[in-house]
Structures are given as C-alpha cells and as structure tokens.
Design an enzyme around this catalytic site. Structure first.
Site, short mmCIF file in Angstrom:
data_model
loop_
_atom_site.label_atom_id
_atom_site.label_comp_id
_atom_site.label_asym_id
_atom_site.label_seq_id
_atom_site.Cartn_x
_atom_site.Cartn_y
_atom_site.Cartn_z
CE LYS A 95 -29.35 -13.88 -6.82
NZ LYS A 95 -29.46 -14.54 -8.09
C1 LIG Z 1 -30.36 -15.10 -9.23
C2 LIG Z 1 -30.82 -16.50 -9.40
C3 LIG Z 1 -30.58 -17.24 -10.57
C4 LIG Z 1 -30.05 -16.65 -11.83
O1 LIG Z 1 -28.92 -15.90 -11.73
P1 LIG Z 1 -28.64 -14.70 -12.74
O2 LIG Z 1 -27.19 -14.44 -12.57
O3 LIG Z 1 -29.52 -13.56 -12.31
O4 LIG Z 1 -28.98 -15.16 -14.11
C5 LIG Z 1 -30.91 -18.59 -10.57
N1 LIG Z 1 -31.49 -19.17 -9.53
C6 LIG Z 1 -31.77 -18.50 -8.39
C7 LIG Z 1 -32.40 -19.22 -7.24
C8 LIG Z 1 -31.47 -17.14 -8.31
O5 LIG Z 1 -31.79 -16.45 -7.21
#
Ligand SMILES: *Cc1c(COP(=O)(O)O)cnc(C)c1O
Length: 393
Positions: free
Chosen positions: A183
């Site tokens: 992210k």
């Molecule tokens: C990465 C992601 C999540 C979950 O996040 P994590 O921190 O990996 O649990 C939820 N929704 C979307 C669209 C994502 O890309």
C-alpha cells in the site's frame, strides 16, 4: 532488456526508518504503546477525523467493524465484487450475506445507482472501495445510505491520501486504511480505521484487545490497567509499536510518494496512449486527488493479439513483475461453489476480472524503470503479433 528484476511494487524504506525500528526494539517496549498512540493521532489529524484506531491489518479492522456494527446471520452487506476478497470473507465468517454490485467498466468503482439497487430491508452495511486510490462517488453513496438507513463503511485500503471533492478520504465516514507493504505507506502489516462515531470507536478499541475496558489512561500509560475487565469477549488484533513507528515515519512522506506515483502514472499514460490492446483505467469524473496506488491496464486479446497470461509471461521474461488486483471475489473457487448465483450477473466486473493487470508502480521507481516497462510491453505485443502473422499460434 533490463538485467535486474523490477517488482510491481516495493515499499520505500530509508535507513532512518530502520534506525527508528531499532530504537523501539532497544526501548524495552515493543508492543502497543506510545508509537501506536502517535500514529493514531497523526492519521486522525491528517484525515480530519475524531478517532483513529490501529490494528494488525485492514482485514482485522474490517472484521472488528462488521462485528461492532452487529453484522450476523440474516444481514446483507452490499459492496463491489471487484475488491480484495478479505472483505467478503469477513462477511461470510460472521454469518452475513454478501450482496455484490457490478463496478464501472472503466473506473472499477461501484456507482451510487448500483448500490441503491442492491439495498434491501436486510442491508446493514454498504462498503464502497476506493479502487486503486480513486475515490468512489461518496456524495451519492452517502445520500443513498442516509435515505435507506444503512451504515457506510469505506474500504479505503488503497486510498490513504486520496481526496474527494477537496476533502481527504476518512474524515467524514468510517473508513479503513491498510498499511500492508504493497500500500502507499506501510507498517509492515497493519491498518488504521478512522471514524467520528464515539460509541463505535470505544467498541472497536475494546474488541481489538480481548474486550477489555478502555479508559483515558490507556493511551498515556503503556497498556491496560491491571484491573481492566472484559466488557464483551474480544479479539487480539492490536498493532505493535515496532510496526507503528514505521508508518509514523512514512506518513509525512505520503504526499511526496503520491506526487512521484502521479508522475509515473502520467508517463505510462503518455507512452501507452497509442499501444493497441493495453487499456489503462479511466479517472473518475468528479473532482479528486488520486492516490495512484495501482497502475492497472486491461489486456484486450482481440487488439493486443495475446491474452493476460501471455502478457504477464512476456513481461516476466523481460524482468518486469506484474500482479492482478483483483480476481473478482465471486469468481474465487469457494464463492463459485458456494455462492454461484453471482456468476454472469456482474458483466463489467467479470470482463475486467479476466483482463486486468497491474504494472510496476512505486515511489522509488525511476523514469528509466518506467520506460523499461513500456519497452517490455511493446516487445511482448510485437512478439505476439509476429507469432499470429506467422500462424505460430
Ligand atoms: C489490501 C486490501 C485490504 C486488506 O488490507 P490488509 O491490511 O492486507 O488486511 C482490503 N481491501 C482492499 C481493496 C485491499 O486492497
């Protein structure tokens, strides 16, 4: 061809970041403590939200939030199938029912109209996704939720730093950001939820740590009072300070990261504009600041001369990494076998699910790296066209 592998993403970690994690380790306090409190304060301030709550992942926060909102058997949760399957999974684990909506063919965002059409008297929560860092149409979606009396919970996993009509995402509604290493900023693993709802914030703080009573001292003292009692059974999803310190250091660099992502995105758009069969997503029509979390293209086999699998293999051979964000949730095996009624009902999602491909995008990439990606794409397509012309396929 480049001689080193270019991954589709890589977090930007400085030597100072590494030293800051070392300082936490040496401090003697490595689990939830002052760094988590500082991260929560910084995110709340940035978003203009009353509360921010950190946990071990975005998924953990989705679980806690759905549980805190009382989602269970008989309740429906409306959201796009084009999301990371972690969200639908949490709905299923709590006994709720996923009601999937189609996404716009070119932005992959679910529209207020599609969401409104999916709401029934059993709907409890609506979860739009700010796909790839572009904001969903929040004014429209919020109006639909208010009119129907359902809770709006934003999946802002891609959208830390995204603006919608001049406002930072996360300041108005309850929103969940992910701090996973892919992210825009990271804590290694982790997530932060923002909300203006005092009661929800209190419940989430409890549920995240065994259901223990939370009081004002928790944030100043390290950890809970030894006398704290369970108010309701809770989980163990608190973020360690070791992780929080990394995100705390990344947050001030977020705008600089997004500017760099924006420049790479502009380069790709310019260089791919005349490349047949490789179609970037469109930006939404409303005023926004895109966080440029992912650069997604669709491989149209009819004009590209090859399918997505061959495209990804061609790039890999040329030392370029790619990803798929995402295979639509309802097309995953368990969902096909157990929730099969959705197949064929979400045509634009399915069209994209079979064709989308994420190409490299991260702030430490150089323009030369991005041009290597463009070159690899052109060579891969040229190779496929020669093969087609020669009847080799
Ligand atoms: C990465 C992601 C999540 C979950 O996040 P994590 O921190 O990996 O649990 C939820 N929704 C979307 C669209 C994502 O890309």
């Amino acid at each position: 061809m480049r001689d080193t592998f270019l991954p589709f993403c890589r977090p930007s970690i400085s030597e100072e970041d590494i030293a800051a994690i070392g300082d936490v380790l040496r401090s003697g306090w490595i689990t939830t403590g002052p760094k988590v409190a500082a991260l929560e304060d910084a995110v709340a301030k940035r978003c203009g939200a009353k509360h921010a709550i950190a946990a071990t992942s975005g998924t953990a926060l989705m679980h806690l939030a759905l549980q805190a909102l009382g989602v269970g058997p008989g309740d429906e949760v409306v959201g796009p199938s084009m999301t990371w399957v972690s969200t639908p999974n949490m709905v299923e684990l709590l006994g709720g029912t996923n009601v999937f909506v189609d996404a716009d063919r070119d932005t992959l965002l679910a529209s207020p109209e599609a969401i409104a059409a999916a709401i029934t008297p059993r709907t409890k929560v609506v979860i739009p996704v700010h796909y790839a860092g572009a904001p969903a149409d929040l004014d429209g979606i919020r109006a639909v939720c208010h009119a129907k009396g359902v809770t709006l919970l934003e999946d802002a996993a891609h959208a830390i730093g995204t603006h919608y009509k001049g406002r930072e995402v996360g300041g108005q509604d309850t929103a969940i950001f992910s701090l996973h290493p892919i992210k825009n900023i990271t804590s290694g693993e982790g997530g932060v939820l923002t909300t203006n709802d005092d009661a929800l914030a209190k419940k989430l703080r409890r549920l995240r740590f065994h259901g223990l009573e939370v009081d004002a001292h928790d944030r100043s003292q390290q950890g809970r009072s030894p006398q704290a009692e369970v108010q309701e059974p809770g989980y163990k999803q608190n973020m360690p300070d070791m992780n929080a310190v990394l995100a705390l250091r990344q947050l001030p660099r977020l705008d600089e990261f997004i500017e760099r992502r924006d420049a790479i995105s502009a380069l790709y758009r310019r260089e791919l504009a005349n490349v047949d069969g490789v179609l970037p997503l469109a930006d939404p029509a409303w005023s926004h600041r895109h966080a440029r979390h992912l650069f997604v293209v669709r491989i149209d086999e009819r004009t590209a001369g090859l399918d997505r699998t061959a495209f990804m293999e061609g790039l890999k051979k040329r030392n370029i990494g790619t990803g798929i964000h995402f295979l639509a949730s309802h097309t995953h095996r368990w969902y096909r076998e157990n929730r099969g009624q959705w197949m064929g009902r979400l045509p634009d999602t399915e069209w994209n699910s079979a064709r989308i491909c994420t190409i490299p995008m991260f702030p430490d990439m150089t323009d030369a790296d991005a041009m290597d990606v463009v070159q690899a794409i052109k060579e891969t397509l040229a190779g496929a066209r020669v093969a087609v012309a020669g009847g080799a396929r």
